[in-house]
Design a protein around this motif. Structure first.
Motif, PDB file in Angstrom:
ATOM      1  N   ALA A  62       0.755  -1.199   0.044  1.00  0.00           N
ATOM      2  CA  ALA A  62      -0.086   0.184  -0.043  1.00  0.00           C
ATOM      3  C   ALA A  62       0.922   1.249   0.056  1.00  0.00           C
ATOM      4  O   ALA A  62       1.502   1.557   0.881  1.00  0.00           O
ATOM      5  N   GLY A  63       1.097   1.738  -1.376  1.00  0.00           N
ATOM      6  CA  GLY A  63       1.821   2.961  -1.174  1.00  0.00           C
ATOM      7  C   GLY A  63       3.224   2.419  -0.872  1.00  0.00           C
ATOM      8  O   GLY A  63       3.797   1.571  -1.139  1.00  0.00           O
ATOM      9  N   PRO A  64       4.063   3.285  -0.017  1.00  0.00           N
ATOM     10  CA  PRO A  64       5.380   2.892   0.472  1.00  0.00           C
ATOM     11  C   PRO A  64       5.251   1.795   1.590  1.00  0.00           C
ATOM     12  O   PRO A  64       6.421   1.473   2.016  1.00  0.00           O
ATOM     13  N   LEU A  65       4.171   1.280   1.939  1.00  0.00           N
ATOM     14  CA  LEU A  65       4.239   0.138   2.924  1.00  0.00           C
ATOM     15  C   LEU A  65       4.239  -1.145   2.145  1.00  0.00           C
ATOM     16  O   LEU A  65       3.564  -1.395   1.671  1.00  0.00           O
ATOM     17  N   THR A  66       4.856  -2.118   2.935  1.00  0.00           N
ATOM     18  CA  THR A  66       4.793  -3.514   2.697  1.00  0.00           C
ATOM     19  C   THR A  66       4.622  -4.290   3.791  1.00  0.00           C
ATOM     20  O   THR A  66       4.940  -4.217   4.929  1.00  0.00           O
ATOM     21  N   ILE A  67       3.433  -4.972   3.876  1.00  0.00           N
ATOM     22  CA  ILE A  67       2.778  -5.823   4.897  1.00  0.00           C
ATOM     23  C   ILE A  67       3.097  -7.163   4.544  1.00  0.00           C
ATOM     24  O   ILE A  67       2.755  -7.765   3.718  1.00  0.00           O
ATOM     25  N   GLY A  68       4.196  -7.958   5.615  1.00  0.00           N
ATOM     26  CA  GLY A  68       4.398  -9.255   5.346  1.00  0.00           C
ATOM     27  C   GLY A  68       3.679 -10.204   6.270  1.00  0.00           C
ATOM     28  O   GLY A  68       3.798 -10.063   7.526  1.00  0.00           O
ATOM     29  N   HIS A  69       3.628 -11.446   5.590  1.00  0.00           N
ATOM     30  CA  HIS A  69       2.961 -12.514   6.278  1.00  0.00           C
ATOM     31  C   HIS A  69       2.083 -12.405   7.408  1.00  0.00           C
ATOM     32  O   HIS A  69       2.222 -12.931   8.455  1.00  0.00           O
ATOM     33  N   PRO A  70       0.770 -11.963   7.013  1.00  0.00           N
ATOM     34  CA  PRO A  70      -0.280 -11.804   8.490  1.00  0.00           C
ATOM     35  C   PRO A  70      -0.626 -13.251   8.578  1.00  0.00           C
ATOM     36  O   PRO A  70      -0.981 -13.877   7.798  1.00  0.00           O
ATOM     37  N   HIS A  71      -0.314 -13.565   9.772  1.00  0.00           N
ATOM     38  CA  HIS A  71      -0.770 -14.947  10.203  1.00  0.00           C
ATOM     39  C   HIS A  71      -1.220 -14.919  11.575  1.00  0.00           C
ATOM     40  O   HIS A  71      -0.979 -14.024  12.526  1.00  0.00           O
ATOM     41  N   VAL A  72      -2.095 -16.233  12.044  1.00  0.00           N
ATOM     42  CA  VAL A  72      -2.532 -16.193  13.290  1.00  0.00           C
ATOM     43  C   VAL A  72      -2.455 -17.471  13.929  1.00  0.00           C
ATOM     44  O   VAL A  72      -2.110 -18.465  12.898  1.00  0.00           O
ATOM     45  N   VAL A  73      -2.029 -17.613  14.964  1.00  0.00           N
ATOM     46  CA  VAL A  73      -1.446 -18.825  15.604  1.00  0.00           C
ATOM     47  C   VAL A  73      -2.863 -19.684  16.087  1.00  0.00           C
ATOM     48  O   VAL A  73      -3.686 -19.088  16.956  1.00  0.00           O
ATOM     49  N   ILE A  98      -7.371  -2.635  13.280  1.00  0.00           N
ATOM     50  CA  ILE A  98      -7.718  -3.666  12.281  1.00  0.00           C
ATOM     51  C   ILE A  98      -9.172  -4.168  12.408  1.00  0.00           C
ATOM     52  O   ILE A  98      -9.624  -4.383  13.635  1.00  0.00           O
ATOM     53  N   GLY A  99      -9.768  -4.485  11.342  1.00  0.00           N
ATOM     54  CA  GLY A  99     -11.010  -4.612  11.471  1.00  0.00           C
ATOM     55  C   GLY A  99     -11.338  -6.164  10.602  1.00  0.00           C
ATOM     56  O   GLY A  99     -10.586  -6.407   9.885  1.00  0.00           O
ATOM     57  N   THR A 100     -12.083  -6.900  11.220  1.00  0.00           N
ATOM     58  CA  THR A 100     -12.544  -8.262  10.914  1.00  0.00           C
ATOM     59  C   THR A 100     -13.769  -8.659  11.233  1.00  0.00           C
ATOM     60  O   THR A 100     -14.137  -8.404  12.270  1.00  0.00           O
ATOM     61  N   GLU A 101     -14.552  -9.568  10.424  1.00  0.00           N
ATOM     62  CA  GLU A 101     -15.754  -9.998  10.793  1.00  0.00           C
ATOM     63  C   GLU A 101     -15.412 -11.400  11.782  1.00  0.00           C
ATOM     64  O   GLU A 101     -16.301 -11.846  12.374  1.00  0.00           O
ATOM     65  N   ALA A 102     -14.259 -11.963  11.848  1.00  0.00           N
ATOM     66  CA  ALA A 102     -13.969 -13.172  12.439  1.00  0.00           C
ATOM     67  C   ALA A 102     -13.726 -12.843  13.786  1.00  0.00           C
ATOM     68  O   ALA A 102     -14.008 -13.862  14.714  1.00  0.00           O
ATOM     69  N   ALA A 105      -9.201  -9.490   6.729  1.00  0.00           N
ATOM     70  CA  ALA A 105      -8.994  -8.363   7.721  1.00  0.00           C
ATOM     71  C   ALA A 105      -8.796  -7.082   6.896  1.00  0.00           C
ATOM     72  O   ALA A 105      -8.260  -7.195   5.884  1.00  0.00           O
ATOM     73  N   VAL A 106      -8.945  -6.032   7.823  1.00  0.00           N
ATOM     74  CA  VAL A 106      -8.508  -4.529   7.037  1.00  0.00           C
ATOM     75  C   VAL A 106      -7.618  -3.990   7.892  1.00  0.00           C
ATOM     76  O   VAL A 106      -8.027  -3.657   9.050  1.00  0.00           O
ATOM     77  N   LEU A 107      -6.656  -3.727   7.377  1.00  0.00           N
ATOM     78  CA  LEU A 107      -5.488  -2.889   8.343  1.00  0.00           C
ATOM     79  C   LEU A 107      -5.792  -1.334   7.857  1.00  0.00           C
ATOM     80  O   LEU A 107      -5.861  -1.178   6.848  1.00  0.00           O
ATOM     81  N   MET A 108      -5.952  -0.740   9.043  1.00  0.00           N
ATOM     82  CA  MET A 108      -6.363   0.734   8.797  1.00  0.00           C
ATOM     83  C   MET A 108      -5.055   1.574   9.004  1.00  0.00           C
ATOM     84  O   MET A 108      -4.612   1.807  10.223  1.00  0.00           O
ATOM     85  N   GLY A 154      -4.291   4.516   4.349  1.00  0.00           N
ATOM     86  CA  GLY A 154      -5.604   4.086   4.587  1.00  0.00           C
ATOM     87  C   GLY A 154      -5.926   2.668   4.767  1.00  0.00           C
ATOM     88  O   GLY A 154      -5.078   1.742   5.159  1.00  0.00           O
ATOM     89  N   PRO A 155      -6.820   2.108   4.268  1.00  0.00           N
ATOM     90  CA  PRO A 155      -7.461   0.804   4.306  1.00  0.00           C
ATOM     91  C   PRO A 155      -6.767  -0.225   3.545  1.00  0.00           C
ATOM     92  O   PRO A 155      -6.562  -0.121   2.300  1.00  0.00           O
ATOM     93  N   VAL A 156      -6.164  -1.327   4.142  1.00  0.00           N
ATOM     94  CA  VAL A 156      -5.310  -2.314   3.422  1.00  0.00           C
ATOM     95  C   VAL A 156      -5.899  -3.636   3.666  1.00  0.00           C
ATOM     96  O   VAL A 156      -5.935  -4.211   4.706  1.00  0.00           O
TER      97      VAL A 156
END
Length: 161
Positions: A24-35, A63-67, A126-129, A134-136
Motif C-alpha cells: 500500500a503505497g510505501p508500505l509492505t505488509i509481510g505474512h499476516p498470520h494467526v496462531v 484492524i477490522g475483521t468479521e472473524a 481483515a482490513v488494516l487501517m 488508508g485501508p489495506v
C-alpha cells in the motif's frame, strides 16, 4: 499416482506456512498470520510485519475483521515481574525506513470474541487501517504455533526498553 497425490498433499500443507505480502503505497505488509489455538479458544494472537519504505511516518491505527474483535496489544512486564498486555488505542507509528514487527512477547494483534474457532490452514480476511496509506485488505493465514510462538503466547514477555 500415489507419489503425485503425496506431493500435492505436501504442497498444500506447506503452502499455508509460506510467506505472503501486501503493498500500500510505501508500505509492505509481510505474512499476516494467526496462531491456532484449541477448538474452544476464545482468543488468538496474530502477527505480521510492516516495512515503511516512504519518507514520512505512518501509523497502524486499527484492524477490522468479521472473524473477531481485533485489538492491538503490547506485552509488557511491570516492576513486580507480572506480565500483562496493554491495549494500544493510539495505534503504532512506523517511522520512515523502519520495520514494525508484530511478534510473540511484543506488539501483536489479539483476536477476541472469535466468531468461530481459527482452524489451521484457513484464512481470515481483515482490513488494516493506516493513517496515511488508508485501508489495506489482507488475509491472515491460520498456522500451527512453532515452539517460540507457543512459549510466548503463554503470556510471558520481555521487559519494555
Amino acid at each position: 499416482m500415489r507419489f503425485a497425490a503425496g506431493l500435492l498433499a505436501f504442497a498444500l500443507m506447506t503452502g499455508t506456512a509460506m510467506a505472503h505480502e501486501y503493498s500500500a503505497g510505501p508500505l509492505t505488509i509481510g505474512h499476516p498470520h494467526v496462531v491456532a489455538g484449541a477448538a474452544t479458544a476464545l482468543s488468538a494472537a496474530g502477527y505480521f510485519s510492516v516495512v515503511n519504505n516512504g519518507t514520512v511516518p505512518d501509523r497502524l491505527l486499527s484492524i477490522g475483521t468479521e472473524a473477531a474483535t481485533a485489538l492491538l496489544h503490547q506485552s509488557e512486564v511491570d516492576a513486580a515481574g507480572v506480565a500483562r498486555m496493554a491495549h494500544l488505542d493510539q495505534g503504532i507509528e512506523i517511522a520512515p525506513g523502519t520495520t514494525l514487527v508484530l511478534e510473540p512477547g511484543a506488539v501483536h494483534v489479539m483476536f477476541v470474541n472469535l466468531a468461530a474457532p481459527f482452524v489451521v490452514g484457513e484464512k481470515r480476511d481483515a482490513v488494516l487501517m493506516f493513517e496515511q496509506a488508508g485501508p489495506v485488505s489482507v488475509s491472515f493465514i491460520v498456522e500451527l504455533p512453532n515452539d517460540a510462538d507457543a512459549e510466548a503466547h503463554q503470556h510471558s514477555a520481555t521487559p519494555l526498553p
